[in-house]
Design a protein around this motif. Structure first.
Motif, PDB file in Angstrom:
ATOM      1  N   PRO A  36       0.824  -1.220   0.000  1.00 16.08           N
ATOM      2  CA  PRO A  36       0.000   0.000   0.000  1.00 16.08           C
ATOM      3  C   PRO A  36       0.852   1.263   0.000  1.00 16.08           C
ATOM      4  N   VAL A  37       0.340   2.303  -0.642  1.00 17.76           N
ATOM      5  CA  VAL A  37       1.045   3.586  -0.695  1.00 17.76           C
ATOM      6  C   VAL A  37       1.340   4.072   0.718  1.00 17.76           C
ATOM      7  N   GLY A  38       2.580   4.469   0.939  1.00 24.82           N
ATOM      8  CA  GLY A  38       2.973   5.006   2.230  1.00 24.82           C
ATOM      9  C   GLY A  38       3.631   4.007   3.151  1.00 24.82           C
ATOM     10  N   GLU A  39       3.527   2.722   2.834  1.00 28.79           N
ATOM     11  CA  GLU A  39       4.120   1.703   3.684  1.00 28.79           C
ATOM     12  C   GLU A  39       5.548   1.384   3.236  1.00 28.79           C
ATOM     13  N   VAL A  40       6.301   0.735   4.106  1.00 26.60           N
ATOM     14  CA  VAL A  40       7.696   0.408   3.815  1.00 26.60           C
ATOM     15  C   VAL A  40       7.769  -0.860   2.963  1.00 26.60           C
ATOM     16  N   SER A  65       7.447   4.096  -9.427  1.00 23.93           N
ATOM     17  CA  SER A  65       7.907   5.136  -8.519  1.00 23.93           C
ATOM     18  C   SER A  65       7.723   4.650  -7.088  1.00 23.93           C
ATOM     19  N   VAL A  66       8.251   5.442  -6.153  1.00 24.98           N
ATOM     20  CA  VAL A  66       7.854   5.297  -4.760  1.00 24.98           C
ATOM     21  C   VAL A  66       6.763   6.350  -4.556  1.00 24.98           C
ATOM     22  N   PRO A  67       5.496   5.959  -4.548  1.00 23.82           N
ATOM     23  CA  PRO A  67       4.421   6.955  -4.506  1.00 23.82           C
ATOM     24  C   PRO A  67       4.450   7.784  -3.226  1.00 23.82           C
ATOM     25  N   VAL A  68       4.101   9.055  -3.365  1.00 23.26           N
ATOM     26  CA  VAL A  68       4.028   9.964  -2.226  1.00 23.26           C
ATOM     27  C   VAL A  68       2.602   9.934  -1.686  1.00 23.26           C
ATOM     28  N   HIS A  69       2.461   9.591  -0.418  1.00 26.27           N
ATOM     29  CA  HIS A  69       1.126   9.488   0.184  1.00 26.27           C
ATOM     30  C   HIS A  69       0.419  10.839   0.158  1.00 26.27           C
ATOM     31  N   GLU A  70      -0.894  10.808  -0.055  1.00 20.68           N
ATOM     32  CA  GLU A  70      -1.660  12.054  -0.114  1.00 20.68           C
ATOM     33  C   GLU A  70      -1.549  12.868   1.178  1.00 20.68           C
ATOM     34  N   ASP A  71      -1.343  12.213   2.316  1.00 19.46           N
ATOM     35  CA  ASP A  71      -1.216  12.968   3.571  1.00 19.46           C
ATOM     36  C   ASP A  71       0.036  13.848   3.572  1.00 19.46           C
ATOM     37  N   CYS A  87      11.558   7.806   3.705  1.00 19.56           N
ATOM     38  CA  CYS A  87      13.010   7.825   3.908  1.00 19.56           C
ATOM     39  C   CYS A  87      13.562   6.410   4.068  1.00 19.56           C
ATOM     40  N   GLU A  88      12.829   5.562   4.753  1.00 23.16           N
ATOM     41  CA  GLU A  88      13.283   4.182   4.930  1.00 23.16           C
ATOM     42  C   GLU A  88      13.292   3.442   3.594  1.00 23.16           C
ATOM     43  N   ASN A  89      12.308   3.711   2.748  1.00 26.26           N
ATOM     44  CA  ASN A  89      12.307   3.096   1.419  1.00 26.26           C
ATOM     45  C   ASN A  89      13.507   3.547   0.604  1.00 26.26           C
ATOM     46  N   ARG A  91      16.447   4.387   1.795  1.00 25.68           N
ATOM     47  CA  ARG A  91      17.616   3.670   2.342  1.00 25.68           C
ATOM     48  C   ARG A  91      17.668   2.237   1.815  1.00 25.68           C
ATOM     49  N   ARG A  92      16.530   1.561   1.824  1.00 26.12           N
ATOM     50  CA  ARG A  92      16.490   0.165   1.385  1.00 26.12           C
ATOM     51  C   ARG A  92      16.802   0.034  -0.096  1.00 26.12           C
ATOM     52  N   LEU A  93      16.292   0.959  -0.898  1.00 23.79           N
ATOM     53  CA  LEU A  93      16.570   0.909  -2.326  1.00 23.79           C
ATOM     54  C   LEU A  93      18.033   1.228  -2.603  1.00 23.79           C
ATOM     55  N   GLY A  94      18.601   2.145  -1.839  1.00 24.78           N
ATOM     56  CA  GLY A  94      20.019   2.451  -1.984  1.00 24.78           C
ATOM     57  C   GLY A  94      20.879   1.239  -1.705  1.00 24.78           C
ATOM     58  N   ARG A  95      20.539   0.491  -0.661  1.00 19.86           N
ATOM     59  CA  ARG A  95      21.318  -0.713  -0.335  1.00 19.86           C
ATOM     60  C   ARG A  95      21.201  -1.772  -1.424  1.00 19.86           C
TER      61      ARG A  95
END
Length: 347
Positions: A36-40, A65-71, A87-89, A91-95
């Motif tokens: 779901p959008v917004g989750e890690v 993309s990594v979607p940006v949550h509407e909130d 931000c955590e996503n 980091r994980r994609l960078g690794r």
């Protein structure tokens, strides 16, 4: 330059085996679609996607993309939590070795078209946009399903979301975007990732919602919000080119060192705020594809390119705008155009 191809995962009728057969294709552009959008995103899911690409001789270095949550766009009380997840996503994609993340900041609706299968003179069909048709539509009552609509929204949820946006004008959206950027760009830099915002498509407001990534002035403002190279652009010629006021070649020369990803496609402008998508070559539409590629080379661009929305040709059916045949033709055209311009410049 690295040529890439959008891939929507295992349910995409365009398989990795077919993509790898396109000449000079270096990798795929993809994402994790079942979170779901917004989750890690799970690191196991990211690694599995990378391994599938690699097993087919393709790199996985661009996420779209990594979607940006509407909130986050609304800047409400939940924004902080979703920014931390974002931000955590990163980091994980960078690794996992990802180099570029494409995203957008369009409220509610992603890219929007009024027709999905406009028949073109050659018998192919393509996506098209007609301003009068869109203005006559009510997103709360229309039964028409368009590619840029999030089908997970119920009508009640969509109604509530649009109600919340009544308090968000362009300046408030700019403020919320700045808060988001100031949080994510340092993380992206630390992770070896370039963030590349996608222009609004089309590049003007729809249904009373604000849109800000639309023209040269706004791109300049965006880049100055967090003036680091990691805060950059996805230069989408079809999106920006829908406005006759945008000089794409001049924009590339101006922002070239901040363009990390390029979506190259042609469109044919058919009226004021009206256009249909066309084959990639210059003479097939209204955009100077030669001039665009030449400007990218002159600006020192060495990033990722992908052919964008294609027509449906030769009887193909599938995800609108994302069939195999016309995008493959687009990729080979762009590769040849790049080689020709490069060799001419080096004479």
């Amino acid at each position: 330059m690295k040529m890439t191809f959008r891939w929507y995962g295992e349910n995409d009728p365009v398989t990795l085996q077919k993509i790898r057969q396109i000449p000079k294709m270096s990798g795929i552009v993809s994402a994790i679609y079942d979170v779901p959008v917004g989750e890690v995103w799970g690191e196991d899911k990211i690694q599995a996607l990378k391994e599938k690409a690699n097993q087919n001789g393709l790199a996985f270095e661009v996420v779209e993309s990594v979607p940006v949550h509407e909130d986050i766009k609304l800047g409400n009380q939940n924004a902080k939590k979703y920014i931390e997840n974002y931000c955590e996503n990163i980091r994980r994609l960078g690794r996992a070795g990802v180099k570029v993340i494409c995203y957008n900041f369009m409220p509610v609706f992603d890219w929007l078209r009024s027709e999905l299968e406009r028949i073109l003179p050659d018998g192919s069909n393509a996506l098209a946009y007609d301003e009068k048709t869109v203005l006559s539509m009510n997103p709360l009552t229309s039964e028409l399903s368009l590619p840029g609509w999030d089908e997970s929204y119920t009508k009640e949820g969509l109604r509530e979301l649009l109600k919340q946006y009544k308090t968000v004008d362009e300046e408030q959206l700019w403020r919320n975007l700045e808060i988001f950027l100031k949080a994510i760009i340092p993380v992206a830099e630390e992770s070896g990732i370039s963030m590349a915002i996608h222009p609004d498509d089309p590049p003007w407001g729809i249904f009373g919602l604000p849109r800000v990534i639309t023209n040269e002035k706004n791109l300049e403002r965006f880049l100055k919000l967090v003036d680091f190279k990691a805060n950059g652009l996805t230069f989408c010629t079809g999106s920006l080119g829908a406005s006759v006021e945008n000089d794409l070649v001049a924009m590339i020369h101006k922002f070239g060192n901040r363009i990390h990803f390029a979506h190259l496609r042609n469109i044919k402008i058919t009226g004021e705020r009206c256009f249909e998508e066309s084959a990639h070559p210059t003479e097939c539409g209204s955009l100077d594809m030669y001039g665009i590629v030449e400007a990218l080379q002159e600006s020192g661009f060495d990033g990722y390119i992908r052919p964008d929305h294609g027509r449906m040709i030769w009887g193909e059916t599938g995800r609108y705008g994302y069939g195999l045949y016309d995008r493959a033709l687009g990729a080979t055209y762009l590769t040849g155009l790049w080689e020709g311009i490069e060799k001419h410049a080096n004479k």
